[in-house]
Design a protein around this motif. Structure first.
Motif, PDB file in Angstrom:
ATOM      1  N   VAL A 125       0.848  -1.197   0.000  1.00 21.17           N
ATOM      2  CA  VAL A 125       0.000   0.000   0.000  1.00 21.17           C
ATOM      3  C   VAL A 125       0.883   1.246   0.000  1.00 21.17           C
ATOM      4  CG1 VAL A 125      -1.699   1.336   1.318  1.00 21.17           C
ATOM      5  CG2 VAL A 125      -1.994  -1.145   1.050  1.00 21.17           C
ATOM      6  N   MET A 126       1.951   1.221   0.779  1.00 22.98           N
ATOM      7  CA  MET A 126       2.889   2.353   0.824  1.00 22.98           C
ATOM      8  C   MET A 126       3.479   2.618  -0.567  1.00 22.98           C
ATOM      9  SD  MET A 126       3.431   3.440   4.119  1.00 22.98           S
ATOM     10  CE  MET A 126       5.127   3.943   4.211  1.00 22.98           C
ATOM     11  N   ASP A 127       3.769   1.554  -1.309  1.00 19.58           N
ATOM     12  CA  ASP A 127       4.291   1.725  -2.670  1.00 19.58           C
ATOM     13  C   ASP A 127       3.309   2.503  -3.535  1.00 19.58           C
ATOM     14  OD1 ASP A 127       6.562   0.277  -1.953  1.00 19.58           O
ATOM     15  OD2 ASP A 127       5.831  -1.599  -2.848  1.00 19.58           O
ATOM     16  N   TYR A 128       2.021   2.199  -3.416  1.00 20.15           N
ATOM     17  CA  TYR A 128       1.005   2.913  -4.202  1.00 20.15           C
ATOM     18  C   TYR A 128       0.849   4.357  -3.725  1.00 20.15           C
ATOM     19  CZ  TYR A 128      -0.137  -1.457  -6.458  1.00 20.15           C
ATOM     20  OH  TYR A 128      -0.052  -2.609  -7.184  1.00 20.15           O
ATOM     21  N   ILE A 129       0.988   4.577  -2.432  1.00 19.39           N
ATOM     22  CA  ILE A 129       0.920   5.944  -1.898  1.00 19.39           C
ATOM     23  C   ILE A 129       2.032   6.782  -2.518  1.00 19.39           C
ATOM     24  CG2 ILE A 129       1.241   7.346   0.183  1.00 19.39           C
ATOM     25  CD1 ILE A 129      -0.171   5.025   1.731  1.00 19.39           C
ATOM     26  N   ARG A 130       3.220   6.211  -2.595  1.00 17.42           N
ATOM     27  CA  ARG A 130       4.351   6.925  -3.210  1.00 17.42           C
ATOM     28  C   ARG A 130       4.133   7.124  -4.711  1.00 17.42           C
ATOM     29  NH1 ARG A 130       7.151   3.111  -0.099  1.00 17.42           N
ATOM     30  NH2 ARG A 130       7.994   4.006   1.789  1.00 17.42           N
ATOM     31  N   GLU A 131       3.767   6.046  -5.390  1.00 15.54           N
ATOM     32  CA  GLU A 131       3.620   6.089  -6.854  1.00 15.54           C
ATOM     33  C   GLU A 131       2.615   7.139  -7.298  1.00 15.54           C
ATOM     34  OE1 GLU A 131       2.104   3.241 -10.541  1.00 15.54           O
ATOM     35  OE2 GLU A 131       2.644   2.298  -8.632  1.00 15.54           O
ATOM     36  N   TYR A 132       1.486   7.222  -6.606  1.00 14.80           N
ATOM     37  CA  TYR A 132       0.421   8.144  -7.002  1.00 14.80           C
ATOM     38  C   TYR A 132       0.462   9.471  -6.252  1.00 14.80           C
ATOM     39  CZ  TYR A 132      -1.537   4.370  -9.736  1.00 14.80           C
ATOM     40  OH  TYR A 132      -1.718   3.368 -10.672  1.00 14.80           O
ATOM     41  N   GLU A 133       1.480   9.655  -5.406  1.00 13.74           N
ATOM     42  CA  GLU A 133       1.619  10.890  -4.623  1.00 13.74           C
ATOM     43  C   GLU A 133       0.317  11.223  -3.889  1.00 13.74           C
ATOM     44  OE1 GLU A 133       3.088  13.822  -7.375  1.00 13.74           O
ATOM     45  OE2 GLU A 133       4.985  12.760  -7.625  1.00 13.74           O
ATOM     46  N   VAL A 134      -0.066  10.307  -3.023  1.00 11.43           N
ATOM     47  CA  VAL A 134      -1.340  10.353  -2.306  1.00 11.43           C
ATOM     48  C   VAL A 134      -1.232  11.204  -1.047  1.00 11.43           C
ATOM     49  CG1 VAL A 134      -2.939   8.886  -0.989  1.00 11.43           C
ATOM     50  CG2 VAL A 134      -2.097   8.148  -3.230  1.00 11.43           C
ATOM     51  N   GLY A 135      -2.259  12.012  -0.803  1.00 15.64           N
ATOM     52  CA  GLY A 135      -2.320  12.813   0.410  1.00 15.64           C
ATOM     53  C   GLY A 135      -3.286  12.257   1.442  1.00 15.64           C
ATOM     54  N   THR A 136      -4.262  11.468   0.977  1.00 16.74           N
ATOM     55  CA  THR A 136      -5.269  10.888   1.864  1.00 16.74           C
ATOM     56  C   THR A 136      -5.552   9.458   1.444  1.00 16.74           C
ATOM     57  OG1 THR A 136      -6.315  13.051   2.178  1.00 16.74           O
ATOM     58  CG2 THR A 136      -7.629  11.125   2.768  1.00 16.74           C
ATOM     59  N   VAL A 137      -5.611   8.561   2.416  1.00 16.50           N
ATOM     60  CA  VAL A 137      -5.994   7.174   2.178  1.00 16.50           C
ATOM     61  C   VAL A 137      -7.367   6.968   2.810  1.00 16.50           C
ATOM     62  CG1 VAL A 137      -5.424   4.742   2.561  1.00 16.50           C
ATOM     63  CG2 VAL A 137      -3.588   6.406   2.180  1.00 16.50           C
ATOM     64  N   VAL A 138      -8.322   6.544   1.990  1.00 10.42           N
ATOM     65  CA  VAL A 138      -9.692   6.297   2.443  1.00 10.42           C
ATOM     66  C   VAL A 138      -9.853   4.790   2.595  1.00 10.42           C
ATOM     67  CG1 VAL A 138     -12.138   6.599   1.912  1.00 10.42           C
ATOM     68  CG2 VAL A 138     -10.472   8.339   1.180  1.00 10.42           C
ATOM     69  N   ILE A 139     -10.083   4.361   3.820  1.00  4.97           N
ATOM     70  CA  ILE A 139     -10.178   2.937   4.128  1.00  4.97           C
ATOM     71  C   ILE A 139     -11.630   2.584   4.418  1.00  4.97           C
ATOM     72  CG2 ILE A 139      -9.418   1.096   5.687  1.00  4.97           C
ATOM     73  CD1 ILE A 139      -6.932   2.874   6.269  1.00  4.97           C
ATOM     74  N   GLY A 140     -12.132   1.608   3.675  1.00  2.00           N
ATOM     75  CA  GLY A 140     -13.503   1.159   3.896  1.00  2.00           C
ATOM     76  C   GLY A 140     -13.640   0.499   5.252  1.00  2.00           C
ATOM     77  N   LEU A 141     -14.615   0.944   6.027  1.00  6.70           N
ATOM     78  CA  LEU A 141     -14.848   0.397   7.364  1.00  6.70           C
ATOM     79  C   LEU A 141     -16.114  -0.451   7.331  1.00  6.70           C
ATOM     80  CD1 LEU A 141     -13.485   0.554  10.145  1.00  6.70           C
ATOM     81  CD2 LEU A 141     -15.086   2.365  10.719  1.00  6.70           C
ATOM     82  N   PRO A 142     -15.973  -1.761   7.523  1.00  7.29           N
ATOM     83  CA  PRO A 142     -17.121  -2.666   7.419  1.00  7.29           C
ATOM     84  C   PRO A 142     -17.981  -2.671   8.684  1.00  7.29           C
ATOM     85  CG  PRO A 142     -15.148  -3.932   7.866  1.00  7.29           C
ATOM     86  CD  PRO A 142     -14.723  -2.490   7.753  1.00  7.29           C
ATOM     87  N   LEU A 143     -18.918  -1.761   8.733  1.00 12.42           N
ATOM     88  CA  LEU A 143     -19.847  -1.695   9.857  1.00 12.42           C
ATOM     89  C   LEU A 143     -21.050  -2.593   9.588  1.00 12.42           C
ATOM     90  CD1 LEU A 143     -19.816   2.176  10.371  1.00 12.42           C
ATOM     91  CD2 LEU A 143     -18.569   0.460  11.711  1.00 12.42           C
ATOM     92  N   LYS A 144     -21.683  -3.043  10.649  1.00 13.35           N
ATOM     93  CA  LYS A 144     -22.937  -3.784  10.504  1.00 13.35           C
ATOM     94  C   LYS A 144     -24.007  -2.810  10.011  1.00 13.35           C
ATOM     95  CE  LYS A 144     -22.029  -7.047  14.269  1.00 13.35           C
ATOM     96  NZ  LYS A 144     -22.512  -7.506  15.579  1.00 13.35           N
ATOM     97  N   LEU A 145     -25.099  -3.339   9.521  1.00 12.08           N
ATOM     98  CA  LEU A 145     -26.160  -2.479   8.998  1.00 12.08           C
ATOM     99  C   LEU A 145     -26.753  -1.554  10.060  1.00 12.08           C
ATOM    100  CD1 LEU A 145     -27.996  -4.852   6.499  1.00 12.08           C
ATOM    101  CD2 LEU A 145     -26.370  -3.018   6.012  1.00 12.08           C
ATOM    102  N   ASP A 146     -26.626  -1.946  11.341  1.00 11.73           N
ATOM    103  CA  ASP A 146     -27.131  -1.073  12.407  1.00 11.73           C
ATOM    104  C   ASP A 146     -26.080  -0.045  12.852  1.00 11.73           C
ATOM    105  OD1 ASP A 146     -25.338  -2.579  13.899  1.00 11.73           O
ATOM    106  OD2 ASP A 146     -26.845  -3.415  15.257  1.00 11.73           O
ATOM    107  N   GLY A 147     -24.915  -0.042  12.167  1.00  9.50           N
ATOM    108  CA  GLY A 147     -23.878   0.948  12.467  1.00  9.50           C
ATOM    109  C   GLY A 147     -22.869   0.523  13.516  1.00  9.50           C
TER     110      GLY A 147
END
Length: 146
Positions: free
Chosen positions: A43-65
């Motif tokens: 993941v760090m390699d992709y952050i460098r390659e694309y010059e990323v400032g923010t990483v958005v990570i999907g958080l798997p919450l239950k349907l009730d939150g």
């Protein structure tokens, strides 16, 4: 700066990246999981390659939150990634990690691929990358525009 979207699963990590205007998310790859440290390194390699400032990570919450066991695994991976970013120099330590509710992202991704008449075998190969696109695009759509 671009944003990177991640759909972190037990076997794979789907990766997506935004365009330079942070309006459109596109798929990059699917990382096959081999171990948390090596996975975070990729993941760090992709952050460098694309010059990323923010990483958005999907958080798997239950349907009730509420959180699930998978939510805790994703949070642990995010913490490992945050530690690697902090220890990788001044530029990398500035990269922000944010969470985005990923409820139904895989379902949405599957529906998009079915509507595109993609065969089941091919869908399985790219579903995680497509879910990362859904996660990142959801985050991008929520951001205020100048």
């Amino acid at each position: 700066m671009r944003m990177l979207g991640l759909d972190v699963g037990d076997k794979t990590i789907g990766v997506a990246v935004s365009d330079l205007t942070n309006l459109i998310a596109s798929g990059v790859t699917t990382i096959q999981r081999v171990g948390a440290r090596k996975d975070a390194g990729k993941v760090m390699d992709y952050i460098r390659e694309y010059e990323v400032g923010t990483v958005v990570i999907g958080l798997p919450l239950k349907l009730d939150g509420t959180e699930s066991p998978q939510t805790l695994k994703v949070r642990a991976f995010a913490e490992l990634l945050a530690n690697k970013l902090r220890s990788s120099g001044a530029a990398m330590s500035q990269v922000k990690l944010v969470f985005q509710d990923e409820s139904l992202s895989t379902v949405t991704a599957e529906e998009v691929l079915i509507m595109a008449n993609m065969q089941r075998k091919k869908r399985r190969e790219i579903i995680d990358r497509q879910a990362a696109i859904v996660i990142l695009q959801s985050y991008l759509d929520e951001q205020p525009r100048p």
